[in-house]
Scaffold this active site. Sequence first.
Site, PDB file in Angstrom:
ATOM      1  N   LYS A   1      28.334   8.422   0.290  1.00 37.48           N
ATOM      2  CA  LYS A   1      28.582   8.302   1.768  1.00 37.48           C
ATOM      3  C   LYS A   1      29.834   7.547   1.990  1.00 37.48           C
ATOM      4  O   LYS A   1      29.626   6.231   1.827  1.00 37.48           O
ATOM      5  CB  LYS A   1      27.494   7.612   2.556  1.00 37.48           C
ATOM      6  CG  LYS A   1      27.646   7.899   4.109  1.00 37.48           C
ATOM      7  CD  LYS A   1      27.037   6.524   4.876  1.00 37.48           C
ATOM      8  CE  LYS A   1      28.117   5.482   5.112  1.00 37.48           C
ATOM      9  NZ  LYS A   1      29.083   5.763   6.123  1.00 37.48           N
TER      10      LYS A   1
ATOM     11  N   GLY B   1      31.111  -3.432   1.148  1.00 42.53           N
ATOM     12  CA  GLY B   1      31.209  -3.627   2.427  1.00 42.53           C
ATOM     13  C   GLY B   1      30.978  -4.895   2.838  1.00 42.53           C
ATOM     14  O   GLY B   1      31.243  -5.788   2.261  1.00 42.53           O
ATOM     15  N   SER B   2      30.490  -5.061   4.188  1.00 44.64           N
ATOM     16  CA  SER B   2      30.308  -6.198   4.647  1.00 44.64           C
ATOM     17  C   SER B   2      29.015  -6.938   4.289  1.00 44.64           C
ATOM     18  O   SER B   2      28.140  -6.297   3.588  1.00 44.64           O
ATOM     19  CB  SER B   2      30.278  -6.101   6.263  1.00 44.64           C
ATOM     20  OG  SER B   2      29.096  -5.432   6.504  1.00 44.64           O
TER      21      SER B   2
ATOM     22  N   GLU C   1      29.333  -5.569  -3.371  1.00 48.97           N
ATOM     23  CA  GLU C   1      30.559  -5.952  -3.324  1.00 48.97           C
ATOM     24  C   GLU C   1      30.745  -6.301  -1.865  1.00 48.97           C
ATOM     25  O   GLU C   1      30.784  -5.617  -1.243  1.00 48.97           O
ATOM     26  CB  GLU C   1      31.593  -5.210  -4.125  1.00 48.97           C
ATOM     27  CG  GLU C   1      31.428  -5.040  -5.564  1.00 48.97           C
ATOM     28  CD  GLU C   1      31.743  -6.533  -6.238  1.00 48.97           C
ATOM     29  OE1 GLU C   1      31.894  -7.299  -5.953  1.00 48.97           O
ATOM     30  OE2 GLU C   1      31.232  -6.524  -7.713  1.00 48.97           O
TER      31      GLU C   1
ATOM     32  N   CYS D   1      39.381  -6.956  -0.022  1.00 48.14           N
ATOM     33  CA  CYS D   1      38.423  -8.123  -0.227  1.00 48.14           C
ATOM     34  C   CYS D   1      38.958  -9.275  -1.064  1.00 48.14           C
ATOM     35  O   CYS D   1      38.521 -10.187  -1.181  1.00 48.14           O
ATOM     36  CB  CYS D   1      37.169  -7.699  -0.703  1.00 48.14           C
ATOM     37  SG  CYS D   1      37.214  -6.496  -2.096  1.00 48.14           S
TER      38      CYS D   1
ATOM     39  N   GLU E   1      35.648 -14.413   6.916  1.00 47.17           N
ATOM     40  CA  GLU E   1      36.535 -13.531   6.375  1.00 47.17           C
ATOM     41  C   GLU E   1      37.152 -12.767   7.606  1.00 47.17           C
ATOM     42  O   GLU E   1      36.530 -12.377   8.407  1.00 47.17           O
ATOM     43  CB  GLU E   1      35.555 -12.496   5.467  1.00 47.17           C
ATOM     44  CG  GLU E   1      36.868 -11.293   4.946  1.00 47.17           C
ATOM     45  CD  GLU E   1      36.235 -10.423   4.166  1.00 47.17           C
ATOM     46  OE1 GLU E   1      35.038  -9.857   4.440  1.00 47.17           O
ATOM     47  OE2 GLU E   1      36.760 -10.333   2.760  1.00 47.17           O
TER      48      GLU E   1
HETATM   49  P1  ADP Z   1      33.248  -2.628   6.649  1.00 40.64           P
HETATM   50  O1  ADP Z   1      33.421  -1.467   7.894  1.00 40.64           O
HETATM   51  O2  ADP Z   1      33.542  -3.907   7.350  1.00 40.64           O
HETATM   52  O3  ADP Z   1      33.860  -2.413   5.584  1.00 40.64           O
HETATM   53  P2  ADP Z   1      30.285  -2.166   6.746  1.00 40.64           P
HETATM   54  O4  ADP Z   1      29.557  -2.904   5.983  1.00 40.64           O
HETATM   55  O5  ADP Z   1      30.189  -2.144   8.268  1.00 40.64           O
HETATM   56  O6  ADP Z   1      31.651  -2.854   6.347  1.00 40.64           O
HETATM   57  O7  ADP Z   1      30.543  -0.747   6.147  1.00 40.64           O
HETATM   58  C1  ADP Z   1      30.602  -0.217   4.815  1.00 40.64           C
HETATM   59  C2  ADP Z   1      29.964   0.778   4.516  1.00 40.64           C
HETATM   60  O8  ADP Z   1      28.584   0.572   4.861  1.00 40.64           O
HETATM   61  C3  ADP Z   1      30.445   1.943   5.450  1.00 40.64           C
HETATM   62  O9  ADP Z   1      30.504   3.216   4.687  1.00 40.64           O
HETATM   63  C4  ADP Z   1      29.300   2.145   6.644  1.00 40.64           C
HETATM   64  O10 ADP Z   1      29.382   3.335   7.152  1.00 40.64           O
HETATM   65  C5  ADP Z   1      28.209   1.485   5.775  1.00 40.64           C
HETATM   66  N1  ADP Z   1      26.976   0.979   6.644  1.00 40.64           N
HETATM   67  C6  ADP Z   1      27.191   0.449   7.906  1.00 40.64           C
HETATM   68  N2  ADP Z   1      26.176   0.009   8.256  1.00 40.64           N
HETATM   69  C7  ADP Z   1      25.057   0.503   7.518  1.00 40.64           C
HETATM   70  C8  ADP Z   1      23.771   0.608   7.356  1.00 40.64           C
HETATM   71  N3  ADP Z   1      23.016  -0.217   8.447  1.00 40.64           N
HETATM   72  N4  ADP Z   1      22.931   1.081   6.506  1.00 40.64           N
HETATM   73  C9  ADP Z   1      23.775   1.722   5.531  1.00 40.64           C
HETATM   74  N5  ADP Z   1      25.018   1.727   5.539  1.00 40.64           N
HETATM   75  C10 ADP Z   1      25.857   1.146   6.293  1.00 40.64           C
END
Ligand code: ADP
Length: 476
Positions: A170, A223-224, A245, A279, A378
Amino acid sequence: MFKNLIAGEWINGSDVIRNLNPSDTNDLIGEYSRASVDQTKQAIAAAKTAFPRWARSSILERHAILRNAANEILSRKDELGRLLSREEGKTLAEGVGETVRASQIFDFFAGECLRLAGETVPSTRPGVSVDVTREPVGVVGIITPWNFPIAIPAWKIAPALCYGNTVVFKPAELVPGSAWSIVDILHRAGLPEGVLNLVMGKGSVVGQTMLTSADVNAMTFTGSTATGKQVALASIEHNRRFQLEMGGKNPFIVLDDADLSIAVDAAVNSAFFSTGQRCTASSRLIVTAGIHDRFVAAMVERMSSLMVGDALKPDTHIGPVVDQGQLKQDIDYINIGKNEGAKLAFGGELVERGTPGFYLRPALFTEATNQMRISREEIFGPVASVIRVKDYDEALATANDTPFGLSSGIATTSLKYATHFKRNAEAGMVMVNLPTAGVDFHVPFGGRKASSFGPREQGKYAAEFFTMVKTAYATA
Ligand code: ADP
């Protein structure tokens, strides 16, 4: 319409992601189909069905597919790099560079398939032998962010496939184009159906469905920090391994004895290239008193020559911020910095460029302290602060005083300080006279503290996450 790949078929989803160019939001790059919850479940089921055969596939088959993908990505680097820059907003040079990197990663793991090996060791018991081997883990869920639209998917997908796992992937909603392209390339390179599945869509729908599935055996996430925590909790619940990460608040120290031009080059690159959306970017420039004023003056001069503009234009140094939400976050933090008492020495204002895009001039704060929110949280934009310290010891203590620990840099001509810093920086990656960002693909990538969790990514260390070790005893 670009579709999802489920069990070897391109399938239309529930609704549509409109992929827009952050340099010009009138430019629609394409429409990408969002997978539904049911389709995500079908993708997971397809990966589960495909696993036993792929786990036992010939290493030559895997090698050939990964090698062919590497070759195609490289031969299309200009086109794919352009697509990447158009959807993410990093400059064309950065987009093409990242695309070449993705090719190198597939090439590296094409080679790793051929180097799979175990160990045979003597047992403590006479007449018994012990084999230590690596086996694939099963269905790997891959969730990626928007800031490296092709390299991060590559460095998760390539080792997953190399070691015999099947994948449900995804990508981030903002950058489906690069993700779709590498899945298309791998599919045409000959992957059997169900081995690699693409499910585009929302984290809260597609991502959540992956997290709550008992059939996903491993999750690798970038991601976050907040989402990373959700990945961790759901993974513990389902007894699955996970790799995270997340954020950084990377320090870059400049000592009195630094070569000023090296320090400025590295600091500008660390803080502002890729619009600060890495990052490994540095947003804390920790500078000793003797060089402080010269460093700030040289930074401001260099920053005045940075062209902020359309990512696809050849004279652009700094592309747009990725979207309206991120731009708001950057501006909010610039206001927070001002209110906290830091001095905005340069930039931080919106820039008009004739097209509707998210253009922000890189911002440099001075007179910041390490306790301010702009030094602790951040921002993920082209915003950096200079923190003045008296000497190396205070610089090191300040650098390490952060919840994060991804990358840490220093500019110095002193062997003593460089050596001490390499040993004592609390970070997964340390850079001496180099930007905090910009890493090689054949060595481990990852951090400490709140930045990362689990085994390292990339290089041969990737095997730690993407394989399970088995110890087999037998009478000889
Ligand atoms: P950013 O957008 O700041 O990089 P996110 O953590 O929001 O960080 O997004 C990183 C990835 O995680 C994206 O592919 C996002 O769609 C996915 N994501 C966001 N929220 C969820 C969740 N609740 N469960 C699984 N995946 C998620």
